[in-house]
Design a protein around this motif. Sequence first.
Motif, PDB file in Angstrom:
ATOM      1  N   ARG A  83       0.806  -1.220   0.000  1.00  0.00           N
ATOM      2  CA  ARG A  83       0.000   0.000   0.000  1.00  0.00           C
ATOM      3  C   ARG A  83       0.843   1.276   0.000  1.00  0.00           C
ATOM      4  NH1 ARG A  83      -4.030  -0.468   4.960  1.00  0.00           N
ATOM      5  NH2 ARG A  83      -4.724   1.557   4.134  1.00  0.00           N
ATOM      6  N   PHE A  84       2.017   1.207   0.640  1.00  0.00           N
ATOM      7  CA  PHE A  84       2.829   2.413   0.823  1.00  0.00           C
ATOM      8  C   PHE A  84       4.264   2.168   0.367  1.00  0.00           C
ATOM      9  CE2 PHE A  84      -0.506   2.472   4.072  1.00  0.00           C
ATOM     10  CZ  PHE A  84      -1.079   3.722   3.864  1.00  0.00           C
ATOM     11  N   PRO A  85       4.722   2.896  -0.641  1.00  0.00           N
ATOM     12  CA  PRO A  85       6.085   2.682  -1.159  1.00  0.00           C
ATOM     13  C   PRO A  85       7.176   3.102  -0.181  1.00  0.00           C
ATOM     14  CG  PRO A  85       5.050   4.589  -2.211  1.00  0.00           C
ATOM     15  CD  PRO A  85       3.991   3.912  -1.426  1.00  0.00           C
ATOM     16  N   ASN A  86       6.821   3.868   0.848  1.00  0.00           N
ATOM     17  CA  ASN A  86       7.804   4.329   1.832  1.00  0.00           C
ATOM     18  C   ASN A  86       8.013   3.343   2.983  1.00  0.00           C
ATOM     19  OD1 ASN A  86       5.037   5.238   2.338  1.00  0.00           O
ATOM     20  ND2 ASN A  86       5.817   6.161   4.213  1.00  0.00           N
ATOM     21  N   VAL A  87       7.325   2.191   2.947  1.00  0.00           N
ATOM     22  CA  VAL A  87       7.450   1.202   4.016  1.00  0.00           C
ATOM     23  C   VAL A  87       8.572   0.218   3.691  1.00  0.00           C
ATOM     24  CG1 VAL A  87       6.317  -0.700   5.227  1.00  0.00           C
ATOM     25  CG2 VAL A  87       5.058   1.405   4.752  1.00  0.00           C
ATOM     26  N   LEU A  88       9.444   0.030   4.662  1.00  0.00           N
ATOM     27  CA  LEU A  88      10.562  -0.907   4.567  1.00  0.00           C
ATOM     28  C   LEU A  88      10.393  -1.954   5.667  1.00  0.00           C
ATOM     29  CD1 LEU A  88      13.249   1.928   4.504  1.00  0.00           C
ATOM     30  CD2 LEU A  88      12.247   0.822   2.484  1.00  0.00           C
ATOM     31  N   SER A  89      11.140  -3.039   5.582  1.00  0.00           N
ATOM     32  CA  SER A  89      11.026  -4.056   6.628  1.00  0.00           C
ATOM     33  C   SER A  89      12.368  -4.723   6.886  1.00  0.00           C
ATOM     34  CB  SER A  89       9.977  -5.112   6.256  1.00  0.00           C
ATOM     35  OG  SER A  89      10.381  -5.857   5.134  1.00  0.00           O
ATOM     36  N   GLU A  90      12.522  -5.192   8.115  1.00  0.00           N
ATOM     37  CA  GLU A  90      13.686  -5.958   8.537  1.00  0.00           C
ATOM     38  C   GLU A  90      13.199  -7.074   9.443  1.00  0.00           C
ATOM     39  OE1 GLU A  90      16.949  -5.788   7.984  1.00  0.00           O
ATOM     40  OE2 GLU A  90      17.379  -3.754   7.239  1.00  0.00           O
ATOM     41  N   ARG A  91      13.969  -8.152   9.500  1.00  0.00           N
ATOM     42  CA  ARG A  91      13.677  -9.235  10.442  1.00  0.00           C
ATOM     43  C   ARG A  91      14.929  -9.503  11.263  1.00  0.00           C
ATOM     44  NH1 ARG A  91      13.646 -14.953  11.226  1.00  0.00           N
ATOM     45  NH2 ARG A  91      11.644 -15.680  12.081  1.00  0.00           N
ATOM     46  N   ALA A  92      14.789  -9.396  12.569  1.00  0.00           N
ATOM     47  CA  ALA A  92      15.900  -9.682  13.470  1.00  0.00           C
ATOM     48  C   ALA A  92      15.483 -10.833  14.382  1.00  0.00           C
ATOM     49  CB  ALA A  92      16.250  -8.448  14.289  1.00  0.00           C
ATOM     50  N   ASP A  93      16.003 -12.016  14.110  1.00  0.00           N
ATOM     51  CA  ASP A  93      15.664 -13.182  14.922  1.00  0.00           C
ATOM     52  C   ASP A  93      16.449 -13.095  16.229  1.00  0.00           C
ATOM     53  OD1 ASP A  93      15.065 -15.566  16.073  1.00  0.00           O
ATOM     54  OD2 ASP A  93      15.686 -16.828  14.392  1.00  0.00           O
ATOM     55  N   LEU A  94      15.759 -12.769  17.305  1.00  0.00           N
ATOM     56  CA  LEU A  94      16.422 -12.574  18.594  1.00  0.00           C
ATOM     57  C   LEU A  94      16.422 -13.821  19.473  1.00  0.00           C
ATOM     58  CD1 LEU A  94      15.094  -9.009  19.527  1.00  0.00           C
ATOM     59  CD2 LEU A  94      17.228  -9.634  18.379  1.00  0.00           C
ATOM     60  N   THR A  95      15.938 -14.939  18.947  1.00  0.00           N
ATOM     61  CA  THR A  95      15.914 -16.166  19.737  1.00  0.00           C
ATOM     62  C   THR A  95      17.317 -16.586  20.185  1.00  0.00           C
ATOM     63  OG1 THR A  95      13.889 -16.940  18.660  1.00  0.00           O
ATOM     64  CG2 THR A  95      15.224 -18.591  19.784  1.00  0.00           C
ATOM     65  N   PRO A  96      18.329 -16.614  19.297  1.00  0.00           N
ATOM     66  CA  PRO A  96      19.671 -16.983  19.747  1.00  0.00           C
ATOM     67  C   PRO A  96      20.253 -15.991  20.759  1.00  0.00           C
ATOM     68  CG  PRO A  96      19.571 -16.928  17.333  1.00  0.00           C
ATOM     69  CD  PRO A  96      18.271 -16.388  17.842  1.00  0.00           C
ATOM     70  N   VAL A  97      19.933 -14.704  20.591  1.00  0.00           N
ATOM     71  CA  VAL A  97      20.412 -13.682  21.521  1.00  0.00           C
ATOM     72  C   VAL A  97      19.807 -13.926  22.904  1.00  0.00           C
ATOM     73  CG1 VAL A  97      20.532 -11.201  21.979  1.00  0.00           C
ATOM     74  CG2 VAL A  97      20.559 -12.030  19.622  1.00  0.00           C
ATOM     75  N   PHE A  98      18.516 -14.212  22.941  1.00  0.00           N
ATOM     76  CA  PHE A  98      17.812 -14.473  24.183  1.00  0.00           C
ATOM     77  C   PHE A  98      18.380 -15.709  24.877  1.00  0.00           C
ATOM     78  CE2 PHE A  98      14.036 -16.509  26.276  1.00  0.00           C
ATOM     79  CZ  PHE A  98      13.866 -15.574  27.291  1.00  0.00           C
ATOM     80  N   GLU A  99      18.617 -16.769  24.109  1.00  0.00           N
ATOM     81  CA  GLU A  99      19.156 -18.002  24.684  1.00  0.00           C
ATOM     82  C   GLU A  99      20.576 -17.790  25.212  1.00  0.00           C
ATOM     83  OE1 GLU A  99      17.667 -20.850  25.392  1.00  0.00           O
ATOM     84  OE2 GLU A  99      15.817 -19.902  24.696  1.00  0.00           O
ATOM     85  N   GLN A 100      21.379 -17.003  24.500  1.00  0.00           N
ATOM     86  CA  GLN A 100      22.733 -16.703  24.954  1.00  0.00           C
ATOM     87  C   GLN A 100      22.705 -15.877  26.238  1.00  0.00           C
ATOM     88  OE1 GLN A 100      25.456 -17.990  23.833  1.00  0.00           O
ATOM     89  NE2 GLN A 100      26.870 -16.836  25.128  1.00  0.00           N
ATOM     90  N   PHE A 101      21.760 -14.943  26.321  1.00  0.00           N
ATOM     91  CA  PHE A 101      21.602 -14.153  27.540  1.00  0.00           C
ATOM     92  C   PHE A 101      21.299 -15.069  28.726  1.00  0.00           C
ATOM     93  CE2 PHE A 101      18.821 -12.104  30.623  1.00  0.00           C
ATOM     94  CZ  PHE A 101      19.548 -10.970  30.965  1.00  0.00           C
ATOM     95  N   LYS A 102      20.341 -15.984  28.547  1.00  0.00           N
ATOM     96  CA  LYS A 102      19.980 -16.899  29.634  1.00  0.00           C
ATOM     97  C   LYS A 102      21.166 -17.749  30.084  1.00  0.00           C
ATOM     98  CE  LYS A 102      16.375 -19.062  27.948  1.00  0.00           C
ATOM     99  NZ  LYS A 102      15.225 -20.011  27.985  1.00  0.00           N
ATOM    100  N   ALA A 103      22.011 -18.097  29.128  1.00  0.00           N
ATOM    101  CA  ALA A 103      23.169 -18.932  29.447  1.00  0.00           C
ATOM    102  C   ALA A 103      24.216 -18.178  30.258  1.00  0.00           C
ATOM    103  CB  ALA A 103      23.791 -19.472  28.160  1.00  0.00           C
TER     104      ALA A 103
END
Length: 268
Positions: A83-103
């Motif tokens: 709908r909007f040509p000014n919309v961009l997107s990114e995907r940041a999978d934070l699952t490994p970051v979260f698991e590393q934090f817990k460790a």
Amino acid sequence: MTNSTPFQAEKINEFIVKWLRDYATNAKVKGFVVGISGGIDSALTSTLCAQTGFPTLCIEMPIHQAESHVNRANEHIAQLKNRFPNVLSERADLTPVFEQFKAQVTSSENETALALSLANTRARLRMTTLYYFAGIHGFLVAGTGNKVEDFGVGFFTKYGDGGVDISPIADLVKSEVRQLAAYLEVPQNILTAKPTDGLFGDDRSDEDQIGANYDELEWAMQQMESGKKETDFTGREATVFGIYKRLHLLNQHKMQAIPVCLLPHHLK
């Protein structure tokens, strides 16, 4: 909560979009960053930002996310980009970051406290990610909290989803969010989905956590603002009012400015 005044979706939409555009222009920033969860609040916020004409970066940040949440997020992002040509997107999978934090941190035998602390950690990792992208692009982080969450029951993570630059929908209660989102043609799957913060890796809803749904909380918010007390109600109404009052008082530390110890003049 009932309101005799018709909801003015078109005018409210125009007002918020202009407010966003003016704020970004005056702040001399280049655009907006919005975290997309698959829920209605982030869908509405990103749609409002997109209408400004400024670049709007939608970021999906899964952490052990339910597939239904991911699918709704992706559907919304795809629709918005179409709908909007000014919309961009990114995907940041934070699952490994979260698991590393817990460790790297010590655990706790208090399972309830541990689960809540880790849920809030997810929100804070996402906040850090949003500000990373905002920083490299010169964008503002647009908050997705509504009025009941932000100023009623404090249902957000301090310095997590509460850590934002601007809050475009924080004066809209949930029923108004739903109406404006429907007016802006947010995907039906999002409009009808149960509200959830998605911070526990399961399908628990906001209502499951709070003990009342948003229509009930809106009602309680209105009653408390009009000076009513728990003793004015019976049955379910008394229960809901009690839930609202307890959370409103308990979470004041989120809603008010950080307390500052001001030194008297004779000590400075």
